[in-house]
Design a protein around this motif. Structure first.
Motif, short mmCIF file in Angstrom:
data_model
loop_
_atom_site.label_atom_id
_atom_site.label_comp_id
_atom_site.label_asym_id
_atom_site.label_seq_id
_atom_site.Cartn_x
_atom_site.Cartn_y
_atom_site.Cartn_z
N TYR A 194 -76.40 14.80 25.21
CA TYR A 194 -77.79 14.95 25.64
C TYR A 194 -78.62 13.70 25.32
CZ TYR A 194 -82.61 16.54 25.87
OH TYR A 194 -83.95 16.64 26.15
N SER A 217 -84.60 15.52 30.92
CA SER A 217 -84.15 16.49 29.93
C SER A 217 -83.28 17.56 30.58
CB SER A 217 -85.33 17.14 29.22
OG SER A 217 -86.01 16.20 28.44
N ALA A 276 -79.25 17.94 29.83
CA ALA A 276 -78.81 19.20 29.23
C ALA A 276 -77.90 19.98 30.17
CB ALA A 276 -80.02 20.04 28.83
#
Length: 201
Positions: free
Chosen positions: A79, A98, A102
C-alpha cells in the motif's frame, strides 16, 4: 559503536529518503501489529474451542499469528509503495490513489483464502458498513437520526445473527458458529452439578 548509532540516527532524522524509509517502517509496524493482535486472539480461541493436543494447539496459534503478521506487513508494504509511486507519477496526492493501492494490495494479500484473511476481511466489512452509514449522514445523503439510533443498530444486528444461527447456521463463519453453539445450544444440556456449573459437557 556509539558514533555509528549517532550517524544512523542523524540520517533517519534528516528526512532524506523519507518515502522509502516510511515503507520499511510500515512493513515493520504491520508485522508487529499483526502479531500483537492475532496472538492473544488465537491463544484464547484455540484453548477455548479447539479439541486437539497441546502441541497441535500451539502450532495452530503460531501459524495464525505468523499468517496475520506476514499478511499485514505485506499489505502495508504494498500500500505505501503503491501510493508513493502514484503520488510520484502524478506529482500530487489524490483520494483515488488510496483506493487503487489498497485495491491491488487487498487482492494480492488478502484475496488468498484462509481463516485469518477471512476474519480480517469480515472485521473490516463491518467497520466500513458502519463508517459508510456515518459518512452518508455527514455528507447529507441521508438525514441525521433525530434520536439515538444505536439501540436500533444493535437490535437489527443481533436479530439477524441469531436468526441466521438458529436456522441457517452453515452460512456463518465457523468460529462464530462455535461461540454461539457454546452460548446458546450447549447451555441446554447437563446431567449433573459438575457439568451444570464447572464443565460444559
Amino acid at each position: 559503536m556509539a558514533s555509528t548509532l549517532q550517524a544512523i540516527d542523524a540520517f533517519l532524522a534528516s528526512g532524506q529518503y523519507r518515502p522509502i524509509l516510511s515503507v520499511i517502517k510500515g512493513l515493520r509496524n504491520g508485522a508487529v501489529y499483526g502479531a500483537k493482535v492475532r496472538f492473544p486472539h488465537a491463544l484464547v480461541m484455540t484453548f477455548l474451542f479447539k479439541d486437539a493436543s497441546l502441541r497441535e494447539k500451539f502450532k495452530a496459534i503460531f501459524e495464525a499469528t505468523f499468517t496475520h503478521s506476514k499478511n499485514l506487513a505485506a499489505f502495508v508494504f504494498l500500500y505505501k509503495s503503491l501510493t508513493g509511486l502514484l503520488h510520484h507519477l502524478r506529482s500530487e496526492k489524490s483520494q483515488i490513489h488510496s483506493f487503487i493501492a489498497a485495491f491491488i494490495g487487498g487482492y494480492i494479500v488478502f484475496g488468498k483464502y484462509n481463516k485469518v484473511n477471512e476474519q480480517i476481511n469480515l472485521y473490516l466489512l463491518s467497520r466500513i458498513i458502519y463508517g459508510l452509514a456515518k459518512l452518508a449522514v455527514k455528507r447529507g445523503y441521508i438525514p441525521k437520526p433525530k434520536g439515538d439510533s444505536f439501540p436500533w443498530f444493535a437490535a437489527i444486528v443481533w436479530g439477524i445473527v441469531l436468526w441466521e444461527f438458529e436456522y441457517e447456521k452453515d452460512t456463518l463463519q465457523p468460529s462464530l458458529q462455535a461461540s454461539m453453539t457454546y452460548l446458546y445450544h450447549d447451555s441446554n444440556y447437563w446431567t449433573s452439578l459438575k457439568n451444570f456449573l464447572w464443565h460444559n459437557k
